[in-house]
Design a protein around this motif. Sequence first.
Motif, short mmCIF file in Angstrom:
data_model
loop_
_atom_site.label_atom_id
_atom_site.label_comp_id
_atom_site.label_asym_id
_atom_site.label_seq_id
_atom_site.Cartn_x
_atom_site.Cartn_y
_atom_site.Cartn_z
N LYS A 103 0.85 -1.21 0.00
CA LYS A 103 0.00 0.00 0.00
C LYS A 103 0.88 1.24 0.00
CE LYS A 103 -4.09 -2.10 1.90
NZ LYS A 103 -4.75 -2.55 0.72
N ALA A 118 -6.17 9.78 -0.36
CA ALA A 118 -6.23 10.25 1.03
C ALA A 118 -4.81 10.59 1.52
CB ALA A 118 -6.81 9.14 1.90
N VAL A 141 -7.94 5.72 9.14
CA VAL A 141 -7.84 4.39 8.54
C VAL A 141 -6.42 3.86 8.73
CG1 VAL A 141 -8.28 3.01 6.47
CG2 VAL A 141 -9.53 5.13 6.81
N LYS A 143 -3.88 0.73 7.79
CA LYS A 143 -3.77 -0.38 6.82
C LYS A 143 -2.43 -1.07 6.96
CE LYS A 143 -6.56 1.94 3.32
NZ LYS A 143 -6.72 2.34 1.92
N VAL A 153 -7.42 -3.74 6.54
CA VAL A 153 -7.83 -2.34 6.67
C VAL A 153 -8.71 -2.16 7.92
CG1 VAL A 153 -9.17 -0.48 5.58
CG2 VAL A 153 -7.74 -1.99 4.18
N ILE A 155 -10.91 0.66 10.05
CA ILE A 155 -11.46 2.02 10.14
C ILE A 155 -11.70 2.29 11.62
CG2 ILE A 155 -13.39 3.52 9.48
CD1 ILE A 155 -13.29 1.93 6.79
N GLU A 186 -6.04 9.41 6.14
CA GLU A 186 -7.27 10.15 6.44
C GLU A 186 -8.47 9.35 5.94
OE1 GLU A 186 -8.60 13.99 4.02
OE2 GLU A 186 -6.99 12.95 2.99
N PHE A 187 -9.59 9.42 6.65
CA PHE A 187 -10.82 8.74 6.25
C PHE A 187 -11.51 9.58 5.18
CE2 PHE A 187 -15.42 8.13 6.70
CZ PHE A 187 -15.51 6.74 6.60
N LEU A 188 -11.85 8.94 4.07
CA LEU A 188 -12.54 9.66 2.99
C LEU A 188 -14.03 9.35 3.05
CD1 LEU A 188 -10.14 8.98 -0.02
CD2 LEU A 188 -10.26 11.04 1.40
N GLU A 192 -18.35 4.65 -3.03
CA GLU A 192 -17.24 3.93 -3.66
C GLU A 192 -17.64 3.45 -5.06
OE1 GLU A 192 -16.13 1.55 0.26
OE2 GLU A 192 -14.77 1.08 -1.40
N LYS A 214 -19.31 -4.41 0.07
CA LYS A 214 -18.28 -5.14 0.83
C LYS A 214 -18.76 -5.61 2.19
CE LYS A 214 -13.89 -3.84 -1.13
NZ LYS A 214 -13.90 -2.65 -1.98
N ASN A 224 -16.25 -5.95 6.87
CA ASN A 224 -15.96 -6.03 5.44
C ASN A 224 -15.70 -7.47 5.02
OD1 ASN A 224 -16.19 -3.50 4.37
ND2 ASN A 224 -14.04 -2.97 4.58
N MET A 272 -13.11 6.58 -4.11
CA MET A 272 -14.12 7.17 -3.23
C MET A 272 -14.46 8.52 -3.87
SD MET A 272 -15.76 6.52 -0.42
CE MET A 272 -14.94 5.67 0.90
N LEU A 281 -8.64 5.06 -3.72
CA LEU A 281 -8.52 4.36 -2.43
C LEU A 281 -7.42 3.32 -2.49
CD1 LEU A 281 -12.09 3.32 -1.22
CD2 LEU A 281 -10.55 4.96 -0.16
N GLU A 282 -7.39 2.60 -3.60
CA GLU A 282 -6.44 1.48 -3.71
C GLU A 282 -6.34 1.02 -5.15
OE1 GLU A 282 -7.73 -2.33 -2.39
OE2 GLU A 282 -9.74 -2.06 -3.19
P1 AMP Z 1 -8.80 -1.16 0.48
O1 AMP Z 1 -8.35 -2.57 0.64
O2 AMP Z 1 -7.72 -0.14 0.59
O3 AMP Z 1 -9.76 -0.92 -0.65
O4 AMP Z 1 -9.81 -0.92 1.71
C1 AMP Z 1 -10.95 -1.73 1.90
C2 AMP Z 1 -12.13 -0.85 2.16
O5 AMP Z 1 -11.88 0.00 3.27
C3 AMP Z 1 -12.46 0.09 1.00
O6 AMP Z 1 -13.24 -0.52 0.04
C4 AMP Z 1 -13.19 1.19 1.73
O7 AMP Z 1 -14.52 0.82 1.98
C5 AMP Z 1 -12.47 1.27 3.06
N1 AMP Z 1 -11.39 2.30 3.00
C6 AMP Z 1 -10.10 2.11 2.67
N2 AMP Z 1 -9.42 3.27 2.73
C7 AMP Z 1 -10.30 4.21 3.11
C8 AMP Z 1 -10.21 5.61 3.34
N3 AMP Z 1 -9.05 6.27 3.26
N4 AMP Z 1 -11.34 6.26 3.70
C9 AMP Z 1 -12.51 5.60 3.84
N5 AMP Z 1 -12.66 4.28 3.64
C10 AMP Z 1 -11.57 3.59 3.28
#
Ligand code: AMP
Length: 416
Positions: A103, A118, A141, A143, A153, A155, A186-188, A192, A214, A224, A272, A281-282
Amino acid sequence: MKVLIIGTGGRENALAWKISKSKNIDKIYMAKGNGGSQDFATNVDISPTDIDGLLDFAKKEKIDLTVVGPEDPLCAGIVDKFKENNLKIFGPDKACARFEGSKEFTKKFLEKYNIPTAKYKSFIDYDSAKNSLEEFSYPLVIKADGLCLGKGVFICQDKKEALESLEKIFIDKIFKDQGKKVVIEEFLKGFEASLLCIVSNNKLFPLQTCKDHKQIFDGNMGPNTGGVGTYSPGDKFSQKTEEEIRKILKGIEIGFNKEKISYYGILFIGFMIENDIPKVLEFNVRFGDPETEVLMPRLKGDLLEIMMKTLDNTLSEDDIKWKDEVSLTTILCSGGYPNSYQKGKEITGLDKVDGDVIIFHNGTVKKDGKYYTDGGRVLSVTSLGKDLIEARKKVYKNIEKINFQDMYYRKDIGLI
Ligand code: AMP
Ligand code: GLY
Protein backbone atom coordinates in the motif's frame (compact mmCIF):
# COMPACT_ATOMS: atom_id res chain seq x y z
CA MET A 1 -6.06 -22.59 -28.23
CA LYS A 2 -5.40 -24.15 -24.85
CA VAL A 3 -5.90 -21.85 -21.87
CA LEU A 4 -4.91 -22.35 -18.23
CA ILE A 5 -6.79 -20.24 -15.67
CA ILE A 6 -5.18 -19.95 -12.25
CA GLY A 7 -7.48 -19.57 -9.27
CA THR A 8 -10.26 -21.24 -7.34
CA GLY A 9 -13.11 -18.74 -7.08
CA GLY A 10 -16.11 -17.13 -8.74
CA ARG A 11 -13.90 -14.67 -10.61
CA GLU A 12 -12.05 -17.50 -12.32
CA ASN A 13 -15.32 -19.29 -13.11
CA ALA A 14 -16.65 -16.14 -14.75
CA LEU A 15 -13.45 -15.80 -16.81
CA ALA A 16 -13.64 -19.47 -17.84
CA TRP A 17 -17.34 -19.13 -18.74
CA LYS A 18 -16.55 -16.16 -20.99
CA ILE A 19 -13.42 -17.69 -22.54
CA SER A 20 -15.36 -20.89 -23.24
CA LYS A 21 -17.43 -18.81 -25.71
CA SER A 22 -14.33 -17.52 -27.59
CA LYS A 23 -14.03 -18.57 -31.21
CA ASN A 24 -10.46 -19.88 -30.87
CA ILE A 25 -10.83 -21.90 -27.68
CA ASP A 26 -10.14 -25.64 -27.75
CA LYS A 27 -9.58 -26.49 -24.10
CA ILE A 28 -9.63 -24.75 -20.71
CA TYR A 29 -7.76 -26.02 -17.66
CA MET A 30 -8.27 -24.56 -14.19
CA ALA A 31 -5.81 -24.75 -11.34
CA LYS A 32 -7.50 -25.65 -9.14
CA GLY A 33 -10.98 -24.49 -10.09
CA ASN A 34 -13.89 -25.67 -7.94
CA GLY A 35 -17.15 -27.65 -8.17
CA GLY A 36 -18.64 -25.32 -10.79
CA SER A 37 -15.66 -24.92 -13.11
CA GLN A 38 -16.03 -28.51 -14.32
CA ASP A 39 -18.92 -27.31 -16.48
CA PHE A 40 -16.54 -25.55 -18.87
CA ALA A 41 -13.03 -26.61 -17.86
CA THR A 42 -10.87 -29.45 -16.64
CA ASN A 43 -9.72 -28.96 -13.08
CA VAL A 44 -6.04 -29.55 -12.36
CA ASP A 45 -4.90 -30.16 -8.79
CA ILE A 46 -2.08 -27.59 -8.63
CA SER A 47 -2.21 -24.75 -6.09
CA PRO A 48 -2.33 -21.17 -7.50
CA THR A 49 0.86 -20.41 -5.54
CA ASP A 50 2.81 -23.46 -6.78
CA ILE A 51 4.54 -21.52 -9.53
CA ASP A 52 6.97 -24.29 -10.49
CA GLY A 53 4.15 -26.82 -10.66
CA LEU A 54 2.08 -24.49 -12.85
CA LEU A 55 5.05 -23.80 -15.12
CA ASP A 56 5.74 -27.52 -15.59
CA PHE A 57 2.06 -28.12 -16.39
CA ALA A 58 1.92 -25.24 -18.91
CA LYS A 59 5.05 -26.53 -20.66
CA LYS A 60 3.89 -30.14 -20.70
CA GLU A 61 0.40 -29.33 -22.00
CA LYS A 62 1.69 -26.65 -24.42
CA ILE A 63 -0.66 -24.02 -22.98
CA ASP A 64 -1.11 -21.07 -25.36
CA LEU A 65 -2.26 -18.60 -22.73
CA THR A 66 -2.27 -18.60 -18.93
CA VAL A 67 -4.63 -16.22 -17.13
CA VAL A 68 -3.88 -15.37 -13.50
CA GLY A 69 -6.86 -14.75 -11.22
CA PRO A 70 -5.54 -13.99 -7.70
CA GLU A 71 -2.87 -11.55 -6.56
CA ASP A 72 -0.57 -13.91 -4.64
CA PRO A 73 1.06 -15.61 -7.64
CA LEU A 74 1.35 -12.21 -9.38
CA CYS A 75 3.14 -10.69 -6.39
CA ALA A 76 5.34 -13.79 -6.19
CA GLY A 77 6.48 -13.26 -9.80
CA ILE A 78 4.62 -15.92 -11.79
CA VAL A 79 4.49 -13.66 -14.86
CA ASP A 80 8.26 -13.12 -14.87
CA LYS A 81 8.83 -16.87 -14.59
CA PHE A 82 6.45 -17.75 -17.44
CA LYS A 83 7.90 -15.03 -19.67
CA GLU A 84 11.46 -16.32 -19.04
CA ASN A 85 10.15 -19.61 -20.41
CA ASN A 86 8.53 -17.95 -23.45
CA LEU A 87 5.02 -18.72 -22.28
CA LYS A 88 2.22 -16.21 -22.79
CA ILE A 89 0.60 -15.10 -19.56
CA PHE A 90 -2.02 -12.44 -18.81
CA GLY A 91 -1.16 -10.37 -15.75
CA PRO A 92 1.41 -7.86 -14.47
CA ASP A 93 4.99 -8.84 -13.65
CA LYS A 94 6.41 -8.75 -10.12
CA ALA A 95 7.50 -5.10 -10.33
CA CYS A 96 4.00 -4.00 -11.37
CA ALA A 97 2.25 -6.30 -8.89
CA ARG A 98 3.74 -4.14 -6.09
CA PHE A 99 0.77 -1.81 -6.72
CA GLU A 100 -1.26 -4.37 -4.81
CA GLY A 101 1.53 -5.97 -2.79
CA SER A 102 2.43 -2.74 -0.97
CA LYS A 103 0.00 0.00 0.00
CA GLU A 104 2.92 2.33 0.74
CA PHE A 105 4.37 1.76 -2.74
CA THR A 106 1.05 2.77 -4.30
CA LYS A 107 0.62 5.80 -2.03
CA LYS A 108 4.12 7.02 -2.97
CA PHE A 109 3.31 6.58 -6.67
CA LEU A 110 0.00 8.45 -6.34
CA GLU A 111 1.69 11.27 -4.45
CA LYS A 112 4.57 11.53 -6.92
CA TYR A 113 2.22 11.85 -9.89
CA ASN A 114 -0.28 14.16 -8.17
CA ILE A 115 -3.11 11.64 -8.33
CA PRO A 116 -5.76 12.48 -5.73
CA THR A 117 -5.79 10.10 -2.76
CA ALA A 118 -6.23 10.25 1.03
CA LYS A 119 -3.40 11.96 2.97
CA TYR A 120 -1.19 9.36 4.61
CA LYS A 121 1.94 8.53 6.54
CA SER A 122 3.72 5.19 6.80
CA PHE A 123 5.45 3.58 9.77
CA ILE A 124 7.67 0.62 10.56
CA ASP A 125 7.21 0.50 14.34
CA TYR A 126 4.46 0.75 16.92
CA ASP A 127 5.83 3.72 18.90
CA SER A 128 6.26 6.11 15.99
CA ALA A 129 2.83 5.14 14.61
CA LYS A 130 1.28 5.66 18.04
CA ASN A 131 2.96 9.06 18.49
CA SER A 132 1.72 10.27 15.13
CA LEU A 133 -1.95 9.55 15.86
CA GLU A 134 -2.32 13.11 17.19
CA GLU A 135 -1.75 14.42 13.64
CA PHE A 136 -4.94 12.72 12.36
CA SER A 137 -8.58 13.30 13.17
CA TYR A 138 -11.16 10.52 13.60
CA PRO A 139 -12.30 8.34 12.00
CA LEU A 140 -8.93 7.38 10.56
CA VAL A 141 -7.84 4.39 8.54
CA ILE A 142 -5.02 2.03 9.48
CA LYS A 143 -3.77 -0.38 6.82
CA ALA A 144 -1.22 -3.15 6.93
CA ASP A 145 1.12 -2.57 3.99
CA GLY A 146 1.06 -6.04 2.42
CA LEU A 147 -1.39 -8.69 1.21
CA CYS A 148 -3.82 -9.60 3.99
CA LEU A 149 -6.65 -11.40 2.16
CA GLY A 150 -8.70 -8.20 2.21
CA LYS A 151 -8.56 -8.03 6.01
CA GLY A 152 -5.74 -5.53 6.46
CA VAL A 153 -7.83 -2.34 6.67
CA PHE A 154 -9.12 -0.95 9.99
CA ILE A 155 -11.46 2.02 10.14
CA CYS A 156 -10.96 3.45 13.61
CA GLN A 157 -13.53 5.71 15.25
CA ASP A 158 -11.34 6.84 18.15
CA LYS A 159 -7.86 6.63 19.63
CA LYS A 160 -8.67 3.44 21.56
CA GLU A 161 -9.59 1.61 18.35
CA ALA A 162 -6.55 3.02 16.57
CA LEU A 163 -4.20 1.75 19.31
CA GLU A 164 -5.88 -1.67 19.27
CA SER A 165 -5.40 -1.91 15.50
CA LEU A 166 -1.75 -0.89 15.71
CA GLU A 167 -1.19 -3.45 18.46
CA LYS A 168 -2.78 -6.20 16.37
CA ILE A 169 -0.50 -5.43 13.45
CA PHE A 170 2.81 -4.49 15.11
CA ILE A 171 2.73 -6.39 18.41
CA ASP A 172 0.46 -9.42 17.85
CA LYS A 173 1.78 -9.56 14.24
CA ILE A 174 -1.53 -10.96 12.97
CA PHE A 175 -0.45 -10.38 9.37
CA LYS A 176 3.12 -11.61 9.96
CA ASP A 177 5.56 -9.99 7.47
CA GLN A 178 2.70 -8.41 5.51
CA GLY A 179 2.21 -6.12 8.52
CA LYS A 180 5.84 -4.98 8.90
CA LYS A 181 4.79 -1.57 7.66
CA VAL A 182 1.61 0.33 8.35
CA VAL A 183 -0.06 3.13 6.43
CA ILE A 184 -2.23 5.52 8.42
CA GLU A 185 -4.50 7.63 6.29
CA GLU A 186 -7.27 10.15 6.44
CA PHE A 187 -10.82 8.74 6.25
CA LEU A 188 -12.54 9.66 2.99
CA LYS A 189 -16.29 10.17 2.84
CA GLY A 190 -18.47 9.60 -0.21
CA PHE A 191 -19.52 6.64 -2.33
CA GLU A 192 -17.24 3.93 -3.66
CA ALA A 193 -16.89 2.82 -7.26
CA SER A 194 -14.68 0.18 -8.84
CA LEU A 195 -13.18 0.70 -12.26
CA LEU A 196 -11.24 -2.12 -13.85
CA CYS A 197 -8.93 -1.30 -16.73
CA ILE A 198 -7.21 -3.60 -19.15
CA VAL A 199 -3.62 -2.42 -19.41
CA SER A 200 -1.54 -3.03 -22.52
CA ASN A 201 2.04 -1.80 -22.12
CA ASN A 202 0.96 1.01 -19.76
CA LYS A 203 -2.05 2.09 -21.84
CA LEU A 204 -5.30 1.90 -19.88
CA PHE A 205 -8.56 0.64 -21.45
CA PRO A 206 -11.30 1.22 -18.87
CA LEU A 207 -14.04 -1.42 -18.64
CA GLN A 208 -17.54 -0.54 -17.51
CA THR A 209 -18.03 0.48 -13.88
CA CYS A 210 -19.26 -1.77 -11.07
CA LYS A 211 -20.64 -1.19 -7.62
CA ASP A 212 -19.39 -3.65 -5.04
CA HIS A 213 -20.98 -4.24 -1.64
CA LYS A 214 -18.28 -5.14 0.83
CA GLN A 215 -20.06 -5.24 4.19
CA ILE A 216 -21.75 -8.49 5.14
CA PHE A 217 -25.08 -7.08 6.38
CA ASP A 218 -27.87 -5.12 4.69
CA GLY A 219 -27.56 -1.36 4.79
CA ASN A 220 -23.77 -1.67 4.40
CA MET A 221 -23.38 -2.71 8.02
CA GLY A 222 -21.06 -5.15 9.71
CA PRO A 223 -17.54 -6.30 8.89
CA ASN A 224 -15.96 -6.03 5.44
CA THR A 225 -15.83 -9.07 3.18
CA GLY A 226 -14.27 -9.64 -0.23
CA GLY A 227 -17.57 -8.41 -1.68
CA VAL A 228 -21.01 -10.04 -1.41
CA GLY A 229 -22.99 -8.36 -4.16
CA THR A 230 -22.30 -6.26 -7.23
CA TYR A 231 -23.97 -4.66 -10.14
CA SER A 232 -22.77 -3.11 -13.37
CA PRO A 233 -22.87 -0.38 -14.52
CA GLY A 234 -22.30 1.20 -11.11
CA ASP A 235 -23.71 4.56 -10.02
CA LYS A 236 -23.80 7.04 -12.88
CA PHE A 237 -20.94 9.53 -12.71
CA SER A 238 -21.48 13.23 -13.24
CA GLN A 239 -19.70 14.86 -16.15
CA LYS A 240 -17.28 16.45 -13.69
CA THR A 241 -16.46 13.07 -12.11
CA GLU A 242 -15.92 11.53 -15.54
CA GLU A 243 -13.51 14.34 -16.44
CA GLU A 244 -11.62 13.87 -13.18
CA ILE A 245 -11.39 10.11 -13.73
CA ARG A 246 -10.05 10.67 -17.24
CA LYS A 247 -7.35 12.91 -15.73
CA ILE A 248 -6.52 10.25 -13.14
CA LEU A 249 -6.19 7.55 -15.81
CA LYS A 250 -3.90 9.82 -17.84
CA GLY A 251 -1.84 10.51 -14.72
CA ILE A 252 -1.46 6.78 -14.06
CA GLU A 253 -0.30 6.16 -17.67
CA ILE A 254 2.23 8.97 -17.41
CA GLY A 255 3.44 7.61 -14.07
CA PHE A 256 3.83 4.06 -15.39
CA ASN A 257 5.87 5.32 -18.35
CA LYS A 258 8.07 7.56 -16.20
CA GLU A 259 8.71 4.71 -13.76
CA LYS A 260 9.95 2.66 -16.74
CA ILE A 261 7.69 -0.28 -16.00
CA SER A 262 5.69 -2.24 -18.59
CA TYR A 263 2.29 -2.96 -17.13
CA TYR A 264 0.16 -5.66 -18.76
CA GLY A 265 -3.05 -7.20 -17.44
CA ILE A 266 -5.68 -5.65 -15.21
CA LEU A 267 -5.49 -2.57 -13.02
CA PHE A 268 -8.44 -2.41 -10.66
CA ILE A 269 -8.92 1.09 -9.28
CA GLY A 270 -11.04 1.64 -6.18
CA PHE A 271 -12.40 5.20 -5.95
CA MET A 272 -14.12 7.17 -3.23
CA ILE A 273 -16.19 9.97 -4.78
CA GLU A 274 -17.41 12.98 -2.83
CA ASN A 275 -18.91 16.15 -4.34
CA ASP A 276 -18.05 14.82 -7.82
CA ILE A 277 -14.35 14.52 -6.94
CA PRO A 278 -12.90 11.00 -7.13
CA LYS A 279 -9.93 9.98 -5.03
CA VAL A 280 -8.04 6.71 -5.40
CA LEU A 281 -8.52 4.36 -2.43
CA GLU A 282 -6.44 1.48 -3.71
CA PHE A 283 -5.11 -0.41 -6.68
CA ASN A 284 -5.48 -4.13 -7.24
CA VAL A 285 -3.54 -5.80 -10.00
CA ARG A 286 -6.13 -8.41 -10.98
CA PHE A 287 -9.78 -8.82 -11.82
CA GLY A 288 -12.16 -8.13 -8.93
CA ASP A 289 -14.31 -10.77 -7.30
CA PRO A 290 -17.36 -10.42 -7.60
CA GLU A 291 -16.86 -7.58 -10.14
CA THR A 292 -15.85 -10.12 -12.81
CA GLU A 293 -19.07 -12.04 -12.28
CA VAL A 294 -21.10 -9.00 -13.42
CA LEU A 295 -18.70 -7.71 -16.08
CA MET A 296 -18.29 -10.94 -18.07
CA PRO A 297 -22.01 -11.39 -18.87
CA ARG A 298 -22.11 -7.80 -20.18
CA LEU A 299 -18.95 -8.02 -22.30
CA LYS A 300 -19.81 -8.47 -25.98
CA GLY A 301 -16.32 -9.00 -27.37
CA ASP A 302 -14.21 -12.16 -27.43
CA LEU A 303 -12.25 -12.22 -24.14
CA LEU A 304 -9.53 -14.54 -25.41
CA GLU A 305 -8.94 -12.28 -28.40
CA ILE A 306 -8.93 -9.22 -26.13
CA MET A 307 -6.30 -10.83 -23.88
CA MET A 308 -4.09 -11.90 -26.79
CA LYS A 309 -4.29 -8.43 -28.34
CA THR A 310 -3.42 -6.91 -24.96
CA LEU A 311 -0.22 -8.95 -24.84
CA ASP A 312 0.59 -8.23 -28.52
CA ASN A 313 0.04 -4.45 -28.09
CA THR A 314 -2.70 -4.44 -30.75
CA LEU A 315 -5.75 -3.88 -28.55
CA SER A 316 -8.08 -1.04 -29.55
CA GLU A 317 -11.14 0.43 -27.84
CA ASP A 318 -13.34 -1.11 -30.56
CA ASP A 319 -12.46 -4.60 -29.29
CA ILE A 320 -14.22 -3.93 -25.98
CA LYS A 321 -17.98 -3.60 -26.45
CA TRP A 322 -20.77 -3.93 -23.89
CA LYS A 323 -24.38 -4.99 -23.75
CA ASP A 324 -26.76 -2.22 -22.68
CA GLU A 325 -28.33 -4.53 -20.10
CA VAL A 326 -27.58 -4.22 -16.41
CA SER A 327 -26.12 -7.19 -14.57
CA LEU A 328 -26.40 -8.00 -10.90
CA THR A 329 -24.86 -10.63 -8.65
CA THR A 330 -25.81 -11.59 -5.12
CA ILE A 331 -23.46 -13.94 -3.33
CA LEU A 332 -24.80 -16.79 -1.25
CA CYS A 333 -22.50 -17.13 1.75
CA SER A 334 -21.89 -19.68 4.48
CA GLY A 335 -23.43 -18.43 7.73
CA GLY A 336 -20.72 -16.82 9.87
CA TYR A 337 -18.59 -15.49 6.98
CA PRO A 338 -16.39 -13.35 7.07
CA ASN A 339 -15.63 -14.84 10.48
CA SER A 340 -15.60 -18.60 11.08
CA TYR A 341 -18.04 -20.77 9.13
CA GLN A 342 -18.61 -24.41 8.30
CA LYS A 343 -17.96 -26.18 5.01
CA GLY A 344 -19.32 -29.35 3.43
CA LYS A 345 -23.05 -28.50 3.42
CA GLU A 346 -24.99 -30.02 0.53
CA ILE A 347 -26.35 -27.47 -1.95
CA THR A 348 -29.77 -28.18 -3.45
CA GLY A 349 -31.93 -26.57 -6.09
CA LEU A 350 -29.27 -25.60 -8.64
CA ASP A 351 -31.08 -27.68 -11.28
CA LYS A 352 -34.25 -25.62 -10.77
CA VAL A 353 -32.69 -22.25 -11.62
CA ASP A 354 -34.08 -20.42 -14.69
CA GLY A 355 -32.08 -20.71 -17.91
CA ASP A 356 -31.31 -17.00 -18.09
CA VAL A 357 -29.71 -16.93 -14.62
CA ILE A 358 -26.00 -17.73 -14.38
CA ILE A 359 -24.57 -19.35 -11.27
CA PHE A 360 -20.84 -18.84 -10.85
CA HIS A 361 -19.36 -21.02 -8.13
CA ASN A 362 -17.16 -19.20 -5.62
CA GLY A 363 -16.52 -21.93 -3.09
CA THR A 364 -17.94 -25.37 -3.87
CA VAL A 365 -16.83 -28.96 -4.43
CA LYS A 366 -18.60 -31.57 -6.52
CA LYS A 367 -18.71 -35.17 -5.25
CA ASP A 368 -20.69 -37.97 -6.87
CA GLY A 369 -22.75 -35.49 -8.86
CA LYS A 370 -23.69 -33.41 -5.80
CA TYR A 371 -22.43 -29.95 -4.85
CA TYR A 372 -21.19 -29.01 -1.36
CA THR A 373 -20.14 -25.69 0.18
CA ASP A 374 -16.38 -25.19 0.41
CA GLY A 375 -15.84 -21.53 1.28
CA GLY A 376 -17.27 -18.40 2.89
CA ARG A 377 -18.54 -17.12 -0.43
CA VAL A 378 -20.29 -20.06 -2.07
CA LEU A 379 -22.30 -19.10 -5.18
CA SER A 380 -22.77 -15.94 -7.26
CA VAL A 381 -26.34 -15.77 -8.54
CA THR A 382 -26.13 -13.51 -11.58
CA SER A 383 -28.60 -12.13 -14.07
CA LEU A 384 -28.91 -9.54 -16.81
CA GLY A 385 -31.98 -7.31 -17.05
CA LYS A 386 -33.14 -4.27 -18.96
CA ASP A 387 -32.60 -2.33 -15.73
CA LEU A 388 -31.48 -2.88 -12.16
CA ILE A 389 -35.02 -3.69 -11.05
CA GLU A 390 -35.43 -6.49 -13.57
CA ALA A 391 -31.96 -7.97 -12.95
CA ARG A 392 -32.56 -7.85 -9.19
CA LYS A 393 -35.96 -9.49 -9.51
CA LYS A 394 -34.58 -12.43 -11.51
CA VAL A 395 -31.70 -12.96 -9.08
CA TYR A 396 -33.81 -12.92 -5.91
CA LYS A 397 -36.57 -15.07 -7.43
CA ASN A 398 -34.00 -17.74 -8.24
CA ILE A 399 -32.17 -17.53 -4.90
CA GLU A 400 -35.36 -18.89 -3.34
CA LYS A 401 -34.85 -22.15 -5.24
CA ILE A 402 -31.34 -22.72 -3.84
CA ASN A 403 -30.61 -23.97 -0.37
CA PHE A 404 -27.87 -25.15 1.95
CA GLN A 405 -27.66 -25.20 5.73
CA ASP A 406 -26.92 -21.75 7.24
CA MET A 407 -27.12 -20.04 3.83
CA TYR A 408 -26.89 -16.26 4.21
CA TYR A 409 -27.12 -13.45 1.66
CA ARG A 410 -27.79 -9.73 1.53
CA LYS A 411 -31.34 -8.82 0.53
CA ASP A 412 -30.56 -5.26 -0.60
CA ILE A 413 -28.22 -5.64 -3.58
CA GLY A 414 -29.58 -3.32 -6.25
CA LEU A 415 -31.52 -1.20 -3.76
CA ILE A 416 -28.60 0.58 -2.12
P1 AMP B 1 -8.80 -1.16 0.48
O1 AMP B 1 -8.35 -2.57 0.64
O2 AMP B 1 -7.72 -0.14 0.59
O3 AMP B 1 -9.76 -0.92 -0.65
O4 AMP B 1 -9.81 -0.92 1.71
C1 AMP B 1 -10.95 -1.73 1.90
C2 AMP B 1 -12.13 -0.85 2.16
O5 AMP B 1 -11.88 0.00 3.27
C3 AMP B 1 -12.46 0.09 1.00
O6 AMP B 1 -13.24 -0.52 0.04
C4 AMP B 1 -13.19 1.19 1.73
O7 AMP B 1 -14.52 0.82 1.98
C5 AMP B 1 -12.47 1.27 3.06
N1 AMP B 1 -11.39 2.30 3.00
C6 AMP B 1 -10.10 2.11 2.67
N2 AMP B 1 -9.42 3.27 2.73
C7 AMP B 1 -10.30 4.21 3.11
C8 AMP B 1 -10.21 5.61 3.34
N3 AMP B 1 -9.05 6.27 3.26
N4 AMP B 1 -11.34 6.26 3.70
C9 AMP B 1 -12.51 5.60 3.84
N5 AMP B 1 -12.66 4.28 3.64
C10 AMP B 1 -11.57 3.59 3.28
N1 GLY C 1 -14.35 -7.11 -4.72
C1 GLY C 1 -13.15 -6.53 -4.33
C2 GLY C 1 -11.93 -7.19 -4.78
O1 GLY C 1 -11.92 -8.06 -5.63
O2 GLY C 1 -10.87 -6.81 -4.29
